[in-house]
Design an enzyme around this catalytic site. Structure first.
Site, PDB file in Angstrom:
ATOM      1  N   MET A   1     -50.550   0.209 -26.792  1.00 37.87           N
ATOM      2  CA  MET A   1     -49.647  -0.672 -26.044  1.00 37.87           C
ATOM      3  C   MET A   1     -49.766  -2.098 -26.598  1.00 37.87           C
ATOM      4  O   MET A   1     -49.434  -3.070 -25.911  1.00 37.87           O
ATOM      5  CB  MET A   1     -49.968  -0.626 -24.549  1.00 37.87           C
TER       6      MET A   1
ATOM      7  N   HIS B   1     -58.932  -0.763 -31.189  1.00 38.52           N
ATOM      8  CA  HIS B   1     -57.775  -0.104 -31.833  1.00 38.52           C
ATOM      9  C   HIS B   1     -58.020   0.035 -33.340  1.00 38.52           C
ATOM     10  O   HIS B   1     -57.687   1.061 -33.940  1.00 38.52           O
ATOM     11  CB  HIS B   1     -56.502  -0.932 -31.644  1.00 38.52           C
TER      12      HIS B   1
ATOM     13  N   GLU C   1     -62.506   6.541 -26.402  1.00 36.78           N
ATOM     14  CA  GLU C   1     -63.243   7.145 -25.277  1.00 36.78           C
ATOM     15  C   GLU C   1     -63.406   6.173 -24.106  1.00 36.78           C
ATOM     16  O   GLU C   1     -63.915   6.562 -23.071  1.00 36.78           O
ATOM     17  CB  GLU C   1     -64.624   7.626 -25.742  1.00 36.78           C
TER      18      GLU C   1
ATOM     19  N   GLN D   1     -58.154   9.695 -19.659  1.00 38.73           N
ATOM     20  CA  GLN D   1     -56.892   9.832 -20.405  1.00 38.73           C
ATOM     21  C   GLN D   1     -57.069  10.815 -21.561  1.00 38.73           C
ATOM     22  O   GLN D   1     -56.220  11.678 -21.800  1.00 38.73           O
ATOM     23  CB  GLN D   1     -56.461   8.458 -20.929  1.00 38.73           C
TER      24      GLN D   1
ATOM     25  N   SER E   1     -61.113  -4.397 -24.650  1.00 42.61           N
ATOM     26  CA  SER E   1     -59.912  -4.007 -23.922  1.00 42.61           C
ATOM     27  C   SER E   1     -58.882  -5.116 -24.073  1.00 42.61           C
ATOM     28  O   SER E   1     -59.243  -6.304 -24.113  1.00 42.61           O
ATOM     29  CB  SER E   1     -60.261  -3.851 -22.439  1.00 42.61           C
ATOM     30  N   SER E   2     -57.610  -4.724 -24.134  1.00 42.27           N
ATOM     31  CA  SER E   2     -56.554  -5.746 -24.205  1.00 42.27           C
ATOM     32  C   SER E   2     -56.608  -6.620 -22.958  1.00 42.27           C
ATOM     33  O   SER E   2     -56.262  -7.802 -22.990  1.00 42.27           O
ATOM     34  CB  SER E   2     -55.186  -5.081 -24.306  1.00 42.27           C
TER      35      SER E   2
HETATM   36  O1  PAF Z   1     -54.234   4.017 -24.012  1.00 43.34           O
HETATM   37  C1  PAF Z   1     -53.129   3.427 -24.096  1.00 43.34           C
HETATM   38  O2  PAF Z   1     -53.013   2.324 -24.662  1.00 43.34           O
HETATM   39  C2  PAF Z   1     -51.892   4.067 -23.491  1.00 43.34           C
HETATM   40  O3  PAF Z   1     -52.212   4.743 -22.315  1.00 43.34           O
HETATM   41  C3  PAF Z   1     -51.151   4.986 -24.458  1.00 43.34           C
HETATM   42  C4  PAF Z   1     -51.981   6.182 -24.875  1.00 43.34           C
HETATM   43  C5  PAF Z   1     -50.737   4.206 -25.698  1.00 43.34           C
HETATM   44  C6  PAF Z   1     -49.877   5.530 -23.799  1.00 43.34           C
HETATM   45  O4  PAF Z   1     -49.010   4.510 -23.427  1.00 43.34           O
END
Ligand code: PAF
Length: 284
Positions: free
Chosen positions: A30, A37, A151, A156, A188-189
């Site tokens: 996102m 990332h 993780e 998720q 985290s963002s």
């Molecule tokens: O983890 C995230 O940033 C979001 O939940 C994802 C997997 C990109 C889905 O929008």
């Protein structure tokens, strides 16, 4: 690096890549990219011929409109980071490219076999339906060989694995370890939204989780759970939404340490909601 914002262009690009016999690694994000990332991107570039990244702040996974509105966005910075880190293709769709109007308003429902009834699922109703909705669309468009998830969002990751199984996607899901700041705070963002004082308090979350590992030999999961909640709530400025020690596969509550366990926490630091986790009886 190609930057693409339409599904049509993306599909034709992916078709050419597949025809050329190249393997594709995919990192859905996102945006507001950080070293967490980048660790997924590095893993993908090491394991695949082509690395594709999506940047899309997905409205259907936000149950709180102000969280969606305040979610950090900096596309130009993200693109320059991706270029420097050898990403080959970035997909940056607008909301109406990903969804028809009625899709964002109606409820998309998916059976997670109980994985969604605990923790994030309990406190963010509809969140995982939104995640699965967008990730399944992205998987259909990109059709990668492998997809990479952090993780930090442990629940998720479990849910994505289940979705891949149920929907028969031929995609290997690769879970990658949490990346932490030097002082231990999970990257985290949302950390961008912390002011200086909140940033100092936020470090107590990981500190408490690490401390709690020392209690495992003498205390039950319930006792460790209560200790973590009480300690974090005793710190001014922090408010625990949940902390649960659950089985690493089923995500159901643990009553003994007989199986691999993970403690997952969501904490409000001011009005910023942060999550983190710690594995108890295997290496983190
Ligand atoms: O983890 C995230 O940033 C979001 O939940 C994802 C997997 C990109 C889905 O929008």
């Amino acid at each position: 690096m190609k930057v693409i914002s339409t599904k049509k262009e993306l599909q034709s690009e992916m078709e050419q890549i597949t025809k050329a016999g190249k393997t594709v690694g995919f990192v859905p994000t996102m945006g507001a990219l950080h070293d967490g990332h980048l660790s997924l991107i590095h893993r993908s570039t090491a394991e695949n011929d082509v690395t594709a990244v999506s940047i899309f702040v997905n409205p259907t996974q936000f149950n709180n409109p102000s969280d969606l509105e305040k979610y950090p966005r900096d596309l130009q910075h993200d693109l320059s980071l991706l270029e420097k880190n050898h990403c080959d293709l970035v997909f940056t769709p607008a909301v109406d490219e990903m969804y028809d109007k009625n899709e964002t308003e109606s409820v998309f429902e998916f059976d997670f076999g109980g994985l969604d009834k605990v923790m994030e699922g309990k406190f963010r109703p509809g969140h995982f339906n939104g995640v699965v909705q967008v990730v399944s669309k992205l998987f259909n468009l990109v059709q990668p060989d492998r997809a990479y998830f952090g993780e930090k969002d442990f629940q998720q990751l479990a849910i994505i694995r289940r979705m891949v199984e149920l929907m028969n996607f031929n995609i290997e899901i690769v879970g990658c370890p949490i990346v932490r700041e030097k002082d231990g705070l999970a990257m985290s963002s949302r950390n961008l939204r912390l002011d200086k004082e909140e940033r100092q308090k936020a470090v107590e979350i990981s500190k408490t989780l690490f401390e709690s590992k020392k209690l495992v030999s003498n205390f039950s999961p319930e006792q460790v759970q209560n200790w973590v909640i009480a300690r974090l709530n005793s710190l001014p400025g922090l408010k625990v939404e949940y902390f649960e020690i659950v089985h690493q596969k089923t995500l159901q509550p643990m009553h003994s340490w007989s199986e691999p366990a993970i403690g997952c926490v969501a904490v409000f630091c001011g009005d910023v909601r942060l999550i983190d986790n710690i594995k108890y009886n295997d290496a983190q």
